[in-house]
Every structure is written in C-alpha cells, then in structure tokens.
Design an enzyme around this catalytic site. Sequence first.
Site, PDB file in Angstrom:
ATOM      1  CB  ILE A  95     -80.055  -9.359   9.970  1.00 53.60           C
ATOM      2  CG1 ILE A  95     -80.710 -10.414  10.864  1.00 53.60           C
ATOM      3  CG2 ILE A  95     -80.859  -8.072   9.980  1.00 53.60           C
ATOM      4  CD1 ILE A  95     -82.025 -10.987  10.329  1.00 53.60           C
ATOM      5  CE1 TYR A  96     -73.953  -5.210   5.364  1.00 55.68           C
ATOM      6  CE2 TYR A  96     -72.982  -7.229   4.511  1.00 55.68           C
ATOM      7  CZ  TYR A  96     -73.047  -5.849   4.540  1.00 55.68           C
ATOM      8  OH  TYR A  96     -72.192  -5.108   3.765  1.00 55.68           O
ATOM      9  CB  ALA A  97     -77.646 -11.648   3.514  1.00 58.18           C
ATOM     10  CE  LYS A 111     -75.260  -3.194   2.746  1.00 58.29           C
ATOM     11  NZ  LYS A 111     -75.147  -1.767   2.389  1.00 58.29           N
ATOM     12  CG  ASP A 160     -76.202 -10.471  10.720  1.00 63.98           C
ATOM     13  OD1 ASP A 160     -77.034 -11.390  10.897  1.00 63.98           O
ATOM     14  OD2 ASP A 160     -76.253  -9.707   9.740  1.00 63.98           O
TER      15      ASP A 160
END
Length: 269
Positions: A155-157, A160, A98
């Site tokens: 992308i994770y942020a 989420k 990421d």
Amino acid sequence: MGRLAGKVAFITGAGAGIAKASALAFAREGAKVAIAEIKGDLGRATEKAIRDAGGDAVFYETDVTQDESLKRAIDAAVARYGRLDVLMNCAGGSLVEDVPVHKMDLAIFERTIALNLRHPFLSCRHGIPHMIASGGGSIINFSTWLALIGQEKPIYAAAKGGIVAFTRTLATEYMKDGIRANAIAPATVRTERSIARWENPDSGAAKPSTEAQARNAANRKLYPFSVAESADIANVALFLASDESRSITGTVIPADGGRSTCVRQASPA
C-alpha cells in the site's frame, strides 16, 4: 547571498527527519520557512533552531490529511511572507502493519493513502494558486524506491507510485505557469523514526516482526553507498528548490544509495 535568498518555502512534516533537515538547510540558504507539523513540540523546536541560527521561520500546527488544516496553514504562511516559491510535501511514511494485501486491514490502507497521497494532493491544491501568483516555483514531492521496483509494503508502494504519476502530471499541467514539479525517491534513511523502529529496542516505537527485522538488517548490507542520513536527502531537496535545477521538471530522483540499481542487477536475465 544564499541559494534560496528571497524565496519562501512551505514544508510539511518539518518537525523531524528529512523535512526538518531540509527546513534547516533551506533557512541556511536564505529561505523563509513555514513549518507544517502535527506535533507541536517538534514543530516549535524546528522553528526555534532556525531562529536561533539567525533564520526566519514560522510553525503552523497542521494535520496534513485534512483539507482545511492544510489550507489554513498555507494561507497563513503566504499572508505572513507575501509569496510562495517552494512547496515541499515530505510528511508521510509506511506503517509496520503494511502487510500482504490479502491480510491487510482496511484502516491501514486508508491511513497510508491519506498520509502519502491525499496529503500532497491537498497541499498542491491550496499551494499552487499562490505559486502562480508568485510567478512560479518548485514543488518537491516524496516517493520511495519501493514504488520503482515493487518489492514490499504494497500500500505504501502504491501510494508513492501514485506520487510519481501525480508529479509528472503537475509538471506538464503547470509548466506554463513557471512551476516545476519533481519527486525524490529515497530508500532507507536514518531518520529519528527509523532509528527508533529498527535500531533502538528501548524507544517504545512499534516494532516490526522478527522476520522483518532480519530482512531489514540483510537489506542494509546491500547498499553500495550506505544507508542515507536525513541531510543527504535534504541536499537533493535543496538542489530542486534552488534555481540550479531550473531545467529539471517532471523527474523522479532515486536518492537511494544505489539500492534500486543493485536490485536490478541482481534480477534474473
């Protein structure tokens, strides 16, 4: 009598980490626990640990990114236990790959979104009707402190961050049905996965770059109350699952050891 006596909980990713710690805590407090886990050996180990301690648990091998797999597991749990009171969507996580958006592989984007945003949507899609039939309950989703501050892992942020909006919408939409929805936003937690990645060079886990490892080591020194253990976050989940939190819905709890507050204080005025 335990704090979750008479309740049935369905927990995704409960073969390890926060979800496993929560499954054990829920069972100790009297809940019947359905363990949804893609890795059979881990899921069976959690089931055995709960049963050996005198609790009631059942394992369902589940790919949380697949609609039919989640539906089958949730329906089976309700058929076994007769109701659904707690739906905890914990499976997820970031990927080493990421990286900044202009360098991002599309497959990493799609995998991250599927695991961290599609999965809770599918779980709620199939779990909520059973919760309504049971007279209400508690949905516990998982965000991250990175969704609240915008620092790294774009992308994770983003996934989420979607959980934050999704959770608040669930709280509004299903309040009339007696369903509460809240999210927990941890920072770094010393799960088996993070220990393998960051602390055990011989684990065989995918390793971040040297630069990322140095940044992570520096970041860990900034936690006012230290990096959390899985049990710390499980205690927050236990509170949200219990009737002790009956007046709380639509909120995001930053269980991040003070990390996000530290970042805000360090920001220029």
